[in-house]
Design a protein around this motif. Structure first.
Motif, mmCIF file in Angstrom:
data_model
loop_
_atom_site.group_PDB
_atom_site.id
_atom_site.type_symbol
_atom_site.label_atom_id
_atom_site.label_comp_id
_atom_site.label_asym_id
_atom_site.label_seq_id
_atom_site.Cartn_x
_atom_site.Cartn_y
_atom_site.Cartn_z
ATOM 1 N N VAL A 406 1.032 -1.430 -0.223
ATOM 2 C CA VAL A 406 -0.073 0.083 -0.404
ATOM 3 C C VAL A 406 0.934 1.523 0.291
ATOM 4 C CG1 VAL A 406 -1.476 1.530 1.337
ATOM 5 C CG2 VAL A 406 -1.895 -1.332 0.916
ATOM 6 N N ALA A 407 1.930 1.168 1.168
ATOM 7 C CA ALA A 407 3.179 2.308 0.545
ATOM 8 C C ALA A 407 3.455 2.721 -1.011
ATOM 9 C CB ALA A 407 3.938 2.367 1.909
ATOM 10 N N LEU A 408 3.910 1.044 -1.237
ATOM 11 C CA LEU A 408 4.361 1.480 -2.795
ATOM 12 C C LEU A 408 3.550 1.908 -3.436
ATOM 13 C CD1 LEU A 408 6.714 -2.070 -2.782
ATOM 14 C CD2 LEU A 408 7.707 1.000 -2.170
ATOM 15 N N LEU A 409 2.233 1.713 -3.545
ATOM 16 C CA LEU A 409 1.060 1.922 -4.085
ATOM 17 C C LEU A 409 1.016 3.799 -3.823
ATOM 18 C CD1 LEU A 409 -1.386 1.968 -5.960
ATOM 19 C CD2 LEU A 409 -3.077 1.529 -4.215
ATOM 20 N N LEU A 410 0.462 4.074 -3.100
ATOM 21 C CA LEU A 410 1.068 5.675 -2.997
ATOM 22 C C LEU A 410 2.472 6.488 -3.470
ATOM 23 C CD1 LEU A 410 -0.943 5.917 0.784
ATOM 24 C CD2 LEU A 410 -1.812 5.916 -1.490
ATOM 25 N N VAL A 411 3.298 5.435 -3.070
ATOM 26 C CA VAL A 411 4.411 6.308 -3.895
ATOM 27 C C VAL A 411 4.565 6.398 -5.641
ATOM 28 C CG1 VAL A 411 6.767 5.887 -4.642
ATOM 29 C CG2 VAL A 411 6.241 5.627 -2.396
ATOM 30 N N VAL A 412 3.525 4.867 -6.103
ATOM 31 C CA VAL A 412 4.016 5.529 -7.704
ATOM 32 C C VAL A 412 2.795 5.577 -8.031
ATOM 33 C CG1 VAL A 412 2.678 3.669 -9.185
ATOM 34 C CG2 VAL A 412 4.626 2.802 -7.715
ATOM 35 N N THR A 413 1.260 5.755 -7.194
ATOM 36 C CA THR A 413 0.462 6.817 -7.797
ATOM 37 C C THR A 413 0.850 8.865 -8.013
ATOM 38 O OG1 THR A 413 -1.297 5.923 -5.904
ATOM 39 C CG2 THR A 413 -1.766 8.015 -6.462
ATOM 40 N N PHE A 414 1.633 9.153 -6.852
ATOM 41 C CA PHE A 414 1.969 10.774 -6.438
ATOM 42 C C PHE A 414 3.404 10.997 -6.734
ATOM 43 C CE2 PHE A 414 -1.521 9.660 -2.976
ATOM 44 C CZ PHE A 414 -2.512 10.624 -3.348
ATOM 45 N N ILE A 415 4.473 10.028 -7.101
ATOM 46 C CA ILE A 415 4.943 10.811 -8.204
ATOM 47 C C ILE A 415 4.851 9.674 -9.671
ATOM 48 C CG2 ILE A 415 8.158 10.216 -8.452
ATOM 49 C CD1 ILE A 415 7.247 9.839 -5.094
ATOM 50 N N PRO A 416 4.818 9.985 -10.135
ATOM 51 C CA PRO A 416 4.349 9.535 -12.165
ATOM 52 C C PRO A 416 5.402 9.548 -13.044
ATOM 53 C CG PRO A 416 2.694 11.790 -11.053
ATOM 54 C CD PRO A 416 3.668 11.627 -10.645
ATOM 55 N N ALA A 417 6.575 10.072 -12.364
ATOM 56 C CA ALA A 417 7.878 9.729 -12.963
ATOM 57 C C ALA A 417 8.623 8.458 -12.897
ATOM 58 C CB ALA A 417 8.965 10.963 -12.880
ATOM 59 N N ILE A 418 7.577 7.482 -11.712
ATOM 60 C CA ILE A 418 8.106 5.903 -11.480
ATOM 61 C C ILE A 418 7.646 5.180 -13.206
ATOM 62 C CG2 ILE A 418 7.755 4.648 -10.642
ATOM 63 C CD1 ILE A 418 7.832 6.203 -7.838
ATOM 64 N N SER A 419 6.811 5.621 -13.124
ATOM 65 C CA SER A 419 5.335 4.953 -14.258
ATOM 66 C C SER A 419 6.189 5.079 -15.610
ATOM 67 C CB SER A 419 4.446 4.888 -13.855
ATOM 68 O OG SER A 419 3.581 5.559 -13.600
#
Length: 427
Positions: A406-419
């Motif tokens: 869930v923590a990683l999900l929030l990171v990916v959600t709010f840092i679009p550059a990761i994806s």
């Protein structure tokens, strides 16, 4: 009235434990029987129409490639490579479990298939090495979620087909989040194994000959994702054609490189692939029919209007979408969520200026986390049924990994550059 009865029927069937595909079909049928303005033949047309896409051919192709890989001996060689790379770490077999899921992400394409395979292959060895079964099952289930984003994950293909998003871009967008999940899980495994005293690092030296032989055998398998992504990027073939090339590659490796497949094993692998493909495609067909019912009743438009009027920013929308998908993921099968809900939420995300590729990765991560979440997580039940672990013991063991995901999900959600960085760079 009719759509209300259909939704109530769907909820009741879920509570009774009816398989997702049959629950969706029965609720769609109830909609037409109660008094919908559409003729009954339309339901059959929509069920068949849900599968009338060249893009969906990639699903049975990649499933077949994964099954062929298992029968060819590639899985065992990847496991040997993973064990060799993790032998000097705390919890070597547990680390190898995570690493094998990362390797197999580009081969199996399905987190359920990956969880089932690792549960049979690794949990008995981990139990013999002193790991509690619940701990081993939790690692097996949580690490299998890496498969959803590592190309060519089936969820990436389904989302791209349903929402008209580039499958090639989705493949690339999932790489960094998948690797990030693997690294984070391996760190957590190391911390837990140090604290609980599971399997200390092995210090003996490995001969140069063993390194070369094991690495060479593993690299042959790991070339498949490179061939798939490279071929799509260069324009040699489409994602669907890439699936056919993956089958051909797996067949050549099994028959002529490792020489562990014969005509009998090819026939057996083809039969397994057929059954797995039918299961996935049947869910897609009935979920497409149910999604069409919602569309006729203007449900997507009403949800989009409500969210766009009530939510004032992209951040607020993403928080609501994550919460909604995590809750629904506890009850619905991942592919059903993708087909029914993504057409409802993707247009709203576009109104807030959210990149469709980025939102696709966020959506798939949410649906994946739901598969290990009680009460109806499909990966949870698959793993526990194979390992014999009780649901209660599994839930207690999975909590740290669920919180990490869930923590990683929030990171990916709010840092679009990761994806988005990798597909932007390549394309």
């Amino acid at each position: 009235m009719a759509v209300g009865i259909a939704l109530v029927a769907l909820f009741v069937l879920f509570c009774l434990g009816t398989p997702v595909a049959f629950a969706l079909f029965a609720s769609s049928l109830a909609y037409f029987l109660v008094g919908a303005d559409q003729p009954m033949v339309t339901l059959i047309q929509r069920l068949a129409g849900g599968l009338e896409s060249i893009s969906l051919l990639a699903i049975p192709f990649f499933i077949m490639a994964g099954v062929f890989m298992n029968h060819s001996g590639i899985t065992e060689r990847l496991l040997t490579l993973a064990e060799l790379l993790t032998r000097r770490m705390h919890g070597g077999l547990a680390q190898a479990n995570v690493l094998l899921s990362t390797f197999m992400g580009g081969l199996s394409g399905s987190n359920i298939a990956d969880a089932a395979m690792n549960a049979k292959l690794l949990v008995p060895s981990m139990t013999a090495a002193g790991y509690p079964k619940a701990f081993s099952s939790a690692i097996t289930a949580s690490s299998s979620l890496i498969t959803s984003t590592i190309p060519p994950g089936i969820a990436l293909i389904v989302y791209g087909y349903v929402n008209n998003v580039s499958i090639g871009r989705l493949f690339l967008a999932g790489v960094v989040p998948g690797v990030l999940m693997a690294v984070a899980m391996m760190v957590l495994v190391s911390i837990q194994c140090r604290r609980l005293g599971y399997q200390k690092p092995r210090r003996e030296r490995v001969s140069r000959h063993e390194w070369i032989s094991v690495t060479r055998a593993g690299i042959i398998a790991l070339l498949l994702p490179v061939v798939v992504i490279g071929g799509i990027r260069v324009g040699v073939f489409t994602p669907t054609e890439a699936g056919a090339m993956a089958v051909l590659y797996a067949l050549i490796v099994g028959l002529f490189v490792y020489r562990q497949m014969g005509l009998g094993s090819v026939a057996l692998a083809t039969r397994e692939s057929l059954m797995a493909s039918v299961n996935v495609l049947f869910i897609i067909a009935v979920a497409s029919g149910f999604a069409r019912v919602l569309t006729w009743e203007q449900i997507p438009q009403q949800i989009a209007l409500m969210l766009s009027s009530e939510v004032g920013s992209a951040v607020g929308f993403l928080l609501i979408a994550n919460a909604l998908l995590l809750i629904l993921g506890m009850f619905l099968e991942g592919n059903a969520i993708l087909i029914v809900l993504s057409p409802l939420l993707a247009p709203v995300a576009a109104q807030f200026g959210i990149d469709p590729v980025h939102f696709g990765i966020v959506f798939i991560l949410n649906a994946s986390i739901g598969t290990i979440t009680p009460p109806l997580g499909t990966v949870m039940f698959t793993t526990c049924s194979i390992t014999g672990v009780s649901i209660g013991a599994f839930i207690r063991a999975i909590v740290p990994y669920w919180l990490l995901l869930v923590a990683l999900l929030l990171v990916v959600t709010f840092i679009p550059a990761i994806s988005l960085t990798l597909p932007s760079w390549v394309f």
